[in-house]
Write a protein that holds these residues in place. Sequence first.
Motif, mmCIF file in Angstrom:
data_model
loop_
_atom_site.group_PDB
_atom_site.id
_atom_site.type_symbol
_atom_site.label_atom_id
_atom_site.label_comp_id
_atom_site.label_asym_id
_atom_site.label_seq_id
_atom_site.Cartn_x
_atom_site.Cartn_y
_atom_site.Cartn_z
ATOM 1 N N ASP A 49 0.842 -1.207 0.000
ATOM 2 C CA ASP A 49 0.000 0.000 0.000
ATOM 3 C C ASP A 49 0.875 1.255 0.000
ATOM 4 O OD1 ASP A 49 -2.270 -1.606 0.163
ATOM 5 O OD2 ASP A 49 -2.579 -1.272 2.310
ATOM 6 N N ASP A 52 2.489 1.898 -3.333
ATOM 7 C CA ASP A 52 1.524 2.542 -4.234
ATOM 8 C C ASP A 52 1.452 4.041 -3.967
ATOM 9 O OD1 ASP A 52 0.909 0.140 -5.473
ATOM 10 O OD2 ASP A 52 -0.948 -0.178 -4.323
ATOM 11 N N GLU A 53 1.486 4.417 -2.689
ATOM 12 C CA GLU A 53 1.458 5.842 -2.312
ATOM 13 C C GLU A 53 2.711 6.550 -2.818
ATOM 14 O OE1 GLU A 53 -0.400 9.101 0.054
ATOM 15 O OE2 GLU A 53 -1.087 7.365 -1.072
ATOM 16 N N ASN A 55 4.520 5.654 -5.336
ATOM 17 C CA ASN A 55 4.369 5.752 -6.797
ATOM 18 C C ASN A 55 3.456 6.910 -7.166
ATOM 19 O OD1 ASN A 55 6.100 3.636 -7.375
ATOM 20 N ND2 ASN A 55 4.469 2.105 -7.365
ATOM 21 N N TRP A 56 2.403 7.142 -6.358
ATOM 22 C CA TRP A 56 1.513 8.285 -6.618
ATOM 23 C C TRP A 56 2.296 9.587 -6.452
ATOM 24 C CZ3 TRP A 56 -0.869 11.851 -2.957
ATOM 25 C CH2 TRP A 56 -1.762 12.731 -3.576
ATOM 26 N N TYR A 57 3.125 9.687 -5.404
ATOM 27 C CA TYR A 57 3.953 10.889 -5.224
ATOM 28 C C TYR A 57 4.800 11.135 -6.472
ATOM 29 C CZ TYR A 57 3.226 10.453 -0.071
ATOM 30 O OH TYR A 57 2.721 10.358 1.196
ATOM 31 N N HIS A 58 5.410 10.062 -6.988
ATOM 32 C CA HIS A 58 6.265 10.204 -8.165
ATOM 33 C C HIS A 58 5.442 10.587 -9.404
ATOM 34 C CE1 HIS A 58 10.126 8.696 -6.472
ATOM 35 N NE2 HIS A 58 9.280 8.206 -5.578
ATOM 36 N N SER A 59 4.215 10.043 -9.511
ATOM 37 C CA SER A 59 3.378 10.368 -10.672
ATOM 38 C C SER A 59 2.968 11.836 -10.673
ATOM 39 C CB SER A 59 2.140 9.466 -10.722
ATOM 40 O OG SER A 59 1.181 9.852 -9.755
ATOM 41 N N LEU A 60 2.818 12.431 -9.492
ATOM 42 C CA LEU A 60 2.481 13.860 -9.421
ATOM 43 C C LEU A 60 3.531 14.687 -10.155
ATOM 44 C CD1 LEU A 60 1.466 14.199 -5.650
ATOM 45 C CD2 LEU A 60 -0.081 14.283 -7.619
ATOM 46 N N GLU A 63 3.573 13.840 -14.039
ATOM 47 C CA GLU A 63 2.420 14.423 -14.744
ATOM 48 C C GLU A 63 2.339 15.940 -14.565
ATOM 49 O OE1 GLU A 63 -0.794 12.247 -12.985
ATOM 50 O OE2 GLU A 63 -0.079 10.336 -13.794
ATOM 51 N N ARG A 68 5.059 16.059 -3.853
ATOM 52 C CA ARG A 68 4.881 15.684 -2.443
ATOM 53 C C ARG A 68 6.237 15.354 -1.842
ATOM 54 N NH1 ARG A 68 -0.381 15.201 0.147
ATOM 55 N NH2 ARG A 68 -0.056 14.120 2.100
ATOM 56 N N HIS A 86 -1.152 18.651 -4.815
ATOM 57 C CA HIS A 86 -1.801 17.803 -5.818
ATOM 58 C C HIS A 86 -2.913 18.633 -6.448
ATOM 59 C CE1 HIS A 86 -3.827 17.069 -1.967
ATOM 60 N NE2 HIS A 86 -4.919 16.917 -2.664
#
Length: 187
Positions: A49, A52-53, A55-60, A63, A68, A86
């Motif tokens: 989990d 995944d978080e 990875n979301w930081y990196h996707s910010l 994109e 973060r 975000h």
Amino acid sequence: MNTPFPEIMTERLHLRAATPADAEDMLRYLSDPEVMKHTGMEPFQNTEDVLDEINWYHSLVEEDSGIRWGITLKGTGKMIGSCGFHNREKKHFRAEVGYELSPEHWGKGIASEALRAVVRYGFSHLRLERIEALIEPENEPSLRLVEKNGFLREGLLRHYEYGRGKFDDLYMYSILKEDIALADRVG
């Protein structure tokens, strides 16, 4: 072009990119029901989990929709929270700020120190004009945090988000670039 992740140093903090090596430290606070109570998400169950978080930081960043930072105390390297942007709308020069902090560090001014640094970064480096914070009315510590740091409450957004099986009302707070400039002149 790959630019390095910007690090921010404050009096006590080192704000840096979160990495998979931080997963265990992050799981300690992201699995805490008190930390997650007002996020609209369930407490994290495992390091997957957390990865995944991260990875979301990196996707910010990839994109260009936000950034973060992991919050660490200077000299420790141990991740104790995160703070960043975000839902960035470059066209409108605005973004939403979010944060969380490990409970053993609550009440010590760490969240405030991180928030101030991130807000200043947003205005000076991301060319933001407006930074928003959306906060559940019951989240009194978060309400106090943003108010103490110059954010103004604009109104209540009814049933604005759906999470954890319910609709949540959220207060809309904002701070403008000119609010910081005014505080710097007065302070």
